[in-house]
Design an enzyme around this catalytic site. Structure first.
Site, PDB file in Angstrom:
ATOM      1  N   LYS A   1      14.468   5.995   2.705  1.00 36.82           N
ATOM      2  CA  LYS A   1      15.093   4.699   2.373  1.00 36.82           C
ATOM      3  C   LYS A   1      16.610   4.725   3.250  1.00 36.82           C
ATOM      4  O   LYS A   1      17.086   3.629   3.721  1.00 36.82           O
ATOM      5  CB  LYS A   1      15.601   4.874   0.696  1.00 36.82           C
ATOM      6  CG  LYS A   1      14.147   4.612  -0.028  1.00 36.82           C
ATOM      7  CD  LYS A   1      14.686   5.066  -1.424  1.00 36.82           C
ATOM      8  CE  LYS A   1      13.179   4.846  -2.141  1.00 36.82           C
ATOM      9  NZ  LYS A   1      13.397   5.328  -3.631  1.00 36.82           N
TER      10      LYS A   1
ATOM     11  N   GLU B   1      13.332  -5.694   1.448  1.00 33.03           N
ATOM     12  CA  GLU B   1      14.340  -5.294   0.393  1.00 33.03           C
ATOM     13  C   GLU B   1      13.755  -4.286  -0.811  1.00 33.03           C
ATOM     14  O   GLU B   1      14.415  -3.286  -1.323  1.00 33.03           O
ATOM     15  CB  GLU B   1      14.483  -6.706  -0.315  1.00 33.03           C
ATOM     16  CG  GLU B   1      15.528  -6.386  -1.586  1.00 33.03           C
ATOM     17  CD  GLU B   1      16.902  -6.154  -1.518  1.00 33.03           C
ATOM     18  OE1 GLU B   1      17.227  -4.739  -1.332  1.00 33.03           O
ATOM     19  OE2 GLU B   1      17.769  -6.936  -1.008  1.00 33.03           O
TER      20      GLU B   1
ATOM     21  N   GLY C   1       9.726   1.454 -10.239  1.00 36.99           N
ATOM     22  CA  GLY C   1       8.888   0.695 -11.358  1.00 36.99           C
ATOM     23  C   GLY C   1       8.248  -0.403 -10.791  1.00 36.99           C
ATOM     24  O   GLY C   1       8.889  -1.264  -9.786  1.00 36.99           O
TER      25      GLY C   1
ATOM     26  N   THR D   1       0.888  -1.421  -0.240  1.00 38.23           N
ATOM     27  CA  THR D   1       0.066   0.040  -0.089  1.00 38.23           C
ATOM     28  C   THR D   1       1.012   1.173  -0.209  1.00 38.23           C
ATOM     29  O   THR D   1       2.105   1.107   0.395  1.00 38.23           O
ATOM     30  CB  THR D   1      -1.039  -0.104   1.413  1.00 38.23           C
ATOM     31  OG1 THR D   1      -0.029   0.203   2.522  1.00 38.23           O
ATOM     32  CG2 THR D   1      -1.794  -1.165   1.229  1.00 38.23           C
TER      33      THR D   1
ATOM     34  N   GLY E   1       6.642  11.419 -17.499  1.00 39.50           N
ATOM     35  CA  GLY E   1       5.929  10.285 -16.574  1.00 39.50           C
ATOM     36  C   GLY E   1       7.114  10.070 -15.697  1.00 39.50           C
ATOM     37  O   GLY E   1       6.872   9.137 -14.768  1.00 39.50           O
TER      38      GLY E   1
ATOM     39  N   GLU F   1       6.116  12.667 -10.714  1.00 32.07           N
ATOM     40  CA  GLU F   1       4.507  12.457 -10.650  1.00 32.07           C
ATOM     41  C   GLU F   1       4.076  14.019 -10.694  1.00 32.07           C
ATOM     42  O   GLU F   1       4.674  14.926 -10.342  1.00 32.07           O
ATOM     43  CB  GLU F   1       4.309  12.119  -9.246  1.00 32.07           C
ATOM     44  CG  GLU F   1       4.716  10.526  -9.012  1.00 32.07           C
ATOM     45  CD  GLU F   1       4.573   9.617  -7.794  1.00 32.07           C
ATOM     46  OE1 GLU F   1       3.776  10.176  -7.312  1.00 32.07           O
ATOM     47  OE2 GLU F   1       5.456   8.879  -7.306  1.00 32.07           O
TER      48      GLU F   1
ATOM     49  N   GLY G   1      14.442  -0.158  -5.281  1.00 31.66           N
ATOM     50  CA  GLY G   1      13.855  -0.917  -6.266  1.00 31.66           C
ATOM     51  C   GLY G   1      14.517  -2.430  -6.341  1.00 31.66           C
ATOM     52  O   GLY G   1      14.500  -3.128  -5.626  1.00 31.66           O
TER      53      GLY G   1
ATOM     54  N   VAL H   1      14.215  -0.348  -0.423  1.00 34.25           N
ATOM     55  CA  VAL H   1      15.083   0.527  -0.585  1.00 34.25           C
ATOM     56  C   VAL H   1      15.904   0.125  -2.061  1.00 34.25           C
ATOM     57  O   VAL H   1      16.317  -1.037  -2.276  1.00 34.25           O
ATOM     58  CB  VAL H   1      16.302   0.216   0.341  1.00 34.25           C
ATOM     59  CG1 VAL H   1      17.659   0.905  -0.042  1.00 34.25           C
ATOM     60  CG2 VAL H   1      15.772   0.455   1.675  1.00 34.25           C
TER      61      VAL H   1
ATOM     62  N   ASP I   1      11.510  11.087   0.010  1.00 31.44           N
ATOM     63  CA  ASP I   1      11.597   9.552  -0.543  1.00 31.44           C
ATOM     64  C   ASP I   1      12.972   9.189  -0.200  1.00 31.44           C
ATOM     65  O   ASP I   1      12.961   7.945   0.466  1.00 31.44           O
ATOM     66  CB  ASP I   1      11.171   9.724  -1.938  1.00 31.44           C
ATOM     67  CG  ASP I   1      11.172   8.188  -2.432  1.00 31.44           C
ATOM     68  OD1 ASP I   1      10.450   7.642  -2.149  1.00 31.44           O
ATOM     69  OD2 ASP I   1      12.437   8.171  -3.113  1.00 31.44           O
TER      70      ASP I   1
END
Lengths: 315, 189
Positions: free
Chosen positions: A205, A130, A297, A77, A187, A190, A135, A133, A201
């Site tokens: 991390k 995992e 992604g 979420t 894109g 955001e 991706g 942090v 953000d």
């Protein structure tokens, strides 16, 4: 493993989509309003099609997920700050039912790490995160392999949007506002890029990394965070005169977390370009390790989630 | 360490660094008279300095009619101030002492209303409060002097003091509402 997936954004949908390839079964997929639940495995393609068409995922309510028989709860979420709800309660319910939890949601791990670990200690299940942090980049598993005690610091670029903007500003001599608009058109950024460009953000991390290194003790409030909004194109030009560039760099040690724009040599490993992410893991006995790759992604992050699922012990 | 026999230094036991010697450069201005150079060098040797090289710029007379001389020598760090004092006591005009004392360079970029917040004051505060020497400065003010501008400064600092220097610059930046873009130290960037 039987997966129950909370959150049907890019990451949750990609986990559902790719689970079969990893020989896992999806028994539930829920967004904030509805859920598809089937103890024998949901028909993932149909459910995703309904979601794409704007219809409810299924006939169940999100709460029904917890009543089904699953092995691993995938918490995907949206990240929330402060009390990290509702993500935290989701994790709590799963652990109290002696289930495993794999998080893609940064909130609970950054903001309430010690509480999570306490819940885990009382549960037969365990938590892994995992995907929170970097991706697809194996960061936490690398630290786990080195053992956290042997890692002295982690530095790097963990926000692709901010890195893209700085790269374009340096390459084209354009100003922040202009490049941000371009990034939104592509894109890459955001509609509301606040958390990406103000450093929040990336800071979440690095707070998670500091928690792993020090076994807890950090939340976002403990981090020193600066964003890139105040960096004009001229600052990048001046940095380039001296063979340097500016990147939004985070640092996590046992002493603290810092995120801000920093001068780095143009040809340095940390000066990645575009949306790429990189981490440098500084070890006590083995020098520095660098891992670089896609830091965000759906399929990329889902790969990290499914790798975590594969590392879980049988219940 | 303080009682190591070769140290021979009672008032500052920490002064010895490996081998105890460090290279310094002083720039002097001498009156154009016979014997003046020899007179100027004596205080260096008298205070424990070991001459390395002398660059005597006879052809380059200063506007005041003096001859600039650059002297390189090595001495224990704690004796350097005595050397400079000895030179001054001997009436030698010391115009620059110990440039070589500054061992590291760091770059910082400052962003904000640099002109309105008095750039020259900002730089003198960096020199005073961060104990750094501004070696080089470039300024970019694409919006004109009353808008947001950027400056890159290369600072010479004592070796090993980069953490303190950057902390001091950060606090000057906070004071003047400037964004300070620091270099990333530590690790192999």
């Amino acid at each position: 493993m039987r997966l129950a997936i909370l959150g049907a954004g890019d990451v949750g949908r990609s986990v559902a989509d790719l689970a079969g390839e990893y020989d896992h079964e999806v028994v539930a997929l829920a967004d904030s309003t509805s859920a598809a639940v089937d103890p024998d495995g949901i028909a993932v393609a149909d459910v995703l099609e309904r979601k794409a068409g704007g219809d409810p995922l299924g006939t169940g309510s999100p709460d029904d997920v917890f009543d089904t028989d699953y092995d691993v709860l995938v918490e995907a979420t949206p990240t929330t700050l402060g009390d990290a709800e509702p993500g935290f309660t989701h994790v709590q319910r799963a652990l109290e039912a002696d289930r495993h939890v794999v998080l893609a949601n940064k909130g609970p791990v950054a903001e309430r790490y010690e509480e999570l670990r306490a819940l885990e200690a009382d549960s037969a299940g365990s938590i892994r995160f995992e995907a929170t942090v970097g991706g697809a980049i194996p960061v936490l598993s690398t630290i786990e392999d080195c053992t956290p005690q042997a890692v002295t610091a982690v530095r790097g670029v963990l926000n692709g949007t901010a890195n893209f903007i700085l790269t374009r500003m340096a390459a084209e001599g354009l100003d922040y506002e202009h490049v941000l608009g371009e990034a939104q058109d592509l894109g890459v950024a955001e509609a509301d890029p606040t958390f990406d460009v103000d450093g929040t953000d990336a800071a979440l991390k690095f707070v998670i990394l500091a928690n792993v290194l020090a076994d807890g003790g950090f939340s976002l409030a403990d981090a020193t965070v600066e964003g890139i909004q105040s960096i004009p194109g001229s600052a990048l030009d001046l940095a380039a005169e001296d063979g340097r560039t500016i990147r939004l760099i985070g640092e996590a040690t046992r002493d603290g977390v810092r995120v801000g724009p920093r001068l780095v040599p143009e040809n340095a490993a940390l000066a990645v370009t575009g949306t790429r992410n990189i981490v440098q893991i500084e070890t006590r006995h083995a020098g520095s390790l660098h891992s670089s790759g896609r830091g965000a992604g759906g399929p990329e992050t889902a790969t990290a989630v499914l790798s975590d699922v594969g590392r879980l012990p049988p219940l | 360490m303080g009682n190591a026999p070769e140290s021979g230094d009672e008032d500052d036991p920490d002064a010895e660094t490996d081998g105890g010697l460090r290279a310094y450069t002083v720039r002097l201005e001498l009156v154009d008279e016979p014997g003046e150079l020899l007179r100027a060098l004596a205080p260096i040797a008298d205070n424990g300095g070991n001459l390395l090289s002398i660059h005597h710029e006879r052809g380059n007379i200063t506007p005041r009619g003096h001859i600039p001389v650059e002297v390189d020598f090595e001495c224990p760090p704690d004796r350097f101030d005595d050397v400079v004092e000895g030179l001054r006591d001997a009436g030698v005009n010391v115009i620059q002492a110990g440039a070589e004392h500054y061992g590291e360079a760091v770059n910082v970029v400052l962003v904000g209303n640099l002109v309105e917040t008095d750039l020259s004051n900002t730089l003198s505060r960096i020199e005073d409060e961060a104990d750094a020497v501004v070696q080089d400065l470039s300024l970019a003010a694409p919006e004109g002097t009353d808008g947001i501008s950027s400056a890159r400064a290369r600072l010479a600092i004592d070796s090993g003091r980069s953490g303190d220097v950057l902390a001091a610059i950060r606090s000057i930046g906070t004071d003047k509402e400037l964004t300070v873009v620091e270099p990333l130290l530590g690790g192999e960037a």
